[in-house]
Write a protein that holds these residues in place. Structure first.
Motif, mmCIF file in Angstrom:
data_model
loop_
_atom_site.group_PDB
_atom_site.id
_atom_site.type_symbol
_atom_site.label_atom_id
_atom_site.label_comp_id
_atom_site.label_asym_id
_atom_site.label_seq_id
_atom_site.Cartn_x
_atom_site.Cartn_y
_atom_site.Cartn_z
ATOM 1 N N MET A 156 0.855 -1.197 0.000
ATOM 2 C CA MET A 156 0.000 0.000 0.000
ATOM 3 C C MET A 156 0.884 1.237 0.000
ATOM 4 S SD MET A 156 -3.078 1.144 2.606
ATOM 5 C CE MET A 156 -2.129 0.909 4.118
ATOM 6 N N VAL A 157 0.703 2.104 -0.981
ATOM 7 C CA VAL A 157 1.477 3.338 -1.085
ATOM 8 C C VAL A 157 0.562 4.515 -0.759
ATOM 9 C CG1 VAL A 157 2.733 4.896 -2.627
ATOM 10 C CG2 VAL A 157 3.132 2.435 -2.737
ATOM 11 N N VAL A 158 1.051 5.420 0.083
ATOM 12 C CA VAL A 158 0.287 6.590 0.505
ATOM 13 C C VAL A 158 1.047 7.850 0.126
ATOM 14 C CG1 VAL A 158 -0.716 7.811 2.475
ATOM 15 C CG2 VAL A 158 -0.657 5.302 2.468
ATOM 16 N N MET A 207 5.418 3.497 1.773
ATOM 17 C CA MET A 207 4.862 2.227 1.308
ATOM 18 C C MET A 207 4.767 1.247 2.459
ATOM 19 S SD MET A 207 5.935 -0.259 -1.860
ATOM 20 C CE MET A 207 7.501 -0.832 -1.165
ATOM 21 N N CYS A 208 3.559 0.777 2.715
ATOM 22 C CA CYS A 208 3.293 -0.277 3.693
ATOM 23 C C CYS A 208 3.478 -1.607 2.967
ATOM 24 C CB CYS A 208 1.872 -0.129 4.224
ATOM 25 S SG CYS A 208 1.263 -1.499 5.217
ATOM 26 N N GLY A 214 -0.275 -1.411 11.796
ATOM 27 C CA GLY A 214 -0.001 -2.833 11.634
ATOM 28 C C GLY A 214 0.869 -3.210 10.459
ATOM 29 N N CYS A 215 1.433 -2.231 9.736
ATOM 30 C CA CYS A 215 2.303 -2.561 8.607
ATOM 31 C C CYS A 215 3.598 -3.202 9.114
ATOM 32 C CB CYS A 215 2.624 -1.309 7.804
ATOM 33 S SG CYS A 215 1.182 -0.559 7.015
ATOM 34 N N ALA A 216 3.968 -4.327 8.534
ATOM 35 C CA ALA A 216 5.198 -5.007 8.952
ATOM 36 C C ALA A 216 6.425 -4.159 8.656
ATOM 37 C CB ALA A 216 5.307 -6.359 8.248
#
Length: 525
Positions: free
Chosen positions: A416-418, A462-463, A441-443
């Protein structure tokens, strides 16, 4: 010869009957207009100043305080309650009806509007506050009333006032703003205010006010009605002239929607999109931003992608260039933005939002995510392409809670990119997003930044699964900017702009709004 005492002026008291009922209808109309003025000021604070908690609180608290001040100032006027009431309504209709136009023009010329917003709030609130004491006096004029009847009169006035306010509160977001826009909608409320005042003068108080006074105030009201009617008809030209002062390039499209102010400009080949005055992209270099947002989140196995925001269609355009991506879900709040993308911006996005692989959902992203996205299957990639968090509504979409909801929709190996604002101009926003993704909770959270000349140094987070490396997928088409070397450089943060840990942004502590404003202020020093 016996003394003859004059009869009490009971005819001036508004006893139950047609005159009293009509006055209550007029009170309701004026109350509706009064609330529309306040809501218009709040809408203006959002459009012109970002509309955070501070601005909204100043307007609401200032309005309430001014109600009391207006009631106090009305005391010397009670002797001439009927005449004073007509003048108050005439002035209120003019001031309220013109408030949005004046404030918009002031912002276009000076770039500032907060002080004028507060002053307009105080003036409108004071005029509205003066209504109730004058009305109570009119209802009781020449009558002997006991405590019970006084309470009954007050209750009746409050009912008319609150019902009118309810109607005004519903009319603003569901009819006036989306149909007429800020300036015309506010002017229409002023017109209603003035028409109600004229009706009261002609049908209710014609026997209670001296003819000369009645003629004067009626003439002023009629002139004001004509003036506001002309403004409503010709406001598009006023808005176009004022709006053009805010933008360097010629405006080719502009629309105030229920959610935002959309403006598109064009100078030669350079087309630019602005939302609420903030630049969203320029065709000169948008590919740098769009490629940096999209491709790091994609792997050769990516098939299903979720886009949050991205109403311009540029992110979808890039995704459609890869054949292995078969399903794109896009959640965009404003349906008008989608229409603009499909028509005005079509040359830029190549009609991406009308491609059969793209499914557009016009809904609030937070509400949609909280509902589980309608039971959608997990996504291989998520792109969060939203405007900067310059108000508390946008701050929700940069919160730990929202990122947590999106993270649950992501496959374990997904990314996931923010978009995270300027890593240089607003570093606290950038770092806050990074910390918030970690808390959600992103690793692993991989920060990177690229140079977009129109924007400056722009950042992304980036998650991803643990130990993920930035890379361009080998399935990517030929790109104009992004490659392996660019991405390696994008991961480097110099000593004058280090990465720092910060508490996450949450729903109960939307600190990212102040992060953004602090960054802008520092940039101007």
């Amino acid at each position: 010869m016996p003394d003859i005492k004059p009869k009490p002026a009971t005819d001036r008291g508004l006893v139950p009957g047609p005159r009293r009922f009509f006055l209550l209808l007029s009170v309701a109309a004026c109350a509706a207009s009064g609330l529309v003025y306040e809501l218009a000021l709040i809408s203006l604070s959002t459009s012109l100043n970002g509309g955070g908690i501070v601005e909204t609180s100043l307007i609401v608290a200032g309005y309430v305080a001014a109600l009391g001040l207006g009631a106090l100032c009305a005391k010397p006027l009670l002797k001439w309650a009927e005449t004073a009431f007509l003048w108050v309504e005439a002035i209120l209709g003019v001031v309220g009806g013109l408030s949005a136009t004046i404030l918009y023009l002031a912002f276009a010329v000076t770039g500032q509007s907060l002080i004028l917003l507060v002053l307009a709030t105080l003036l409108i609130g004071a005029l509205v506050g003066a209504e109730l004491p004058l009305l109570m006096t009119m209802f009781q004029r020449g009558r002997m009333v006991d405590a019970n009847e006084s309470g009954s009169i007050l209750a009746t006035l409050n009912v008319a006032d609150y019902v009118g306010a309810l109607l005004g509160g519903l009319a603003w977001p569901f009819f006036l703003l989306p149909t007429l826009g800020l300036l015309q909608g506010t002017a229409a409320a002023g017109l209603l205010n003035l028409v109600a005042a004229l009706a009261v003068a002609g049908l209710v108080l014609r026997w209670s006010v001296k003819r000369t006074h009645l003629a004067l105030v009626a003439t002023v009201i009629v002139i004001a009605i004509v003036g506001l009617s002309v403004l409503i008809v010709r406001s598009d030209g006023v808005v176009a002239t004022a709006r053009q002062r805010l933008f360097e390039d010629p405006i080719i499209y502009s629309q105030q929607t229920q959610y935002q102010d959309i403006v598109v400009t064009k100078d030669g080949k350079d087309r630019r999109l602005f939302l609420n005055g903030g630049l969203q992209y320029s065709t000169r270099d948008e590919y740098r931003y769009t490629e940096s947002l999209v491709y790091p989140a994609i792997t050769p196995s990516t098939q299903r992608v979720l886009i949050i925001g991205g109403g311009d269609g540029l992110a979808a355009r890039e995704l459609l260039r890869m054949d292995h991506i078969t399903d794109i879900q896009q959640v965009e709040l404003d349906p008008e933005m989608i229409r603009v993308a499909n028509i005005v911006l079509r040359e830029d996005n190549r009609g991406s939002l009308e491609d059969p692989r793209v499914h557009v959902i016009t809904e609030d992203a937070f509400t949609w995510a909280r509902a589980g996205g309608g039971g959608v299957q997990p996504f291989d990639a998520i792109l969060v392409d939203l405007s900067d968090p310059d108000n508390d509504t946008m701050a929700r979409l940069y919160s730990e809670e929202f990122y947590g909801l999106l993270h649950k929709m992501l496959r374990p190996e997904g990314r996931m990119v923010v978009q995270s604002g300027s890593a240089f101009t607003t570093p606290d926003v950038f770092n806050r997003v990074r910390s918030t993704l970690s808390a959600a909770g992103c690793a692993d959270v991989v920060p990177y930044h690229v140079q977009v000349p129109t924007f400056g140094d722009w950042g992304f987070n980036m998650c991803a699964p643990a130990n993920t490396q930035l890379q361009v997928p080998n399935t990517a088409p030929e790109l104009r900017y992004l490659n392996a070397e660019t991405l390696r450089a994008a991961e480097i943060f110099p000593p004058d702009n280090p990465l720092i840990e910060m508490p996450p942004n949450t729903l109960d502590h939307p600190v990212i709004v102040e992060d953004l404003r602090r960054g802008y202020r520092a940039a101007g020093e």
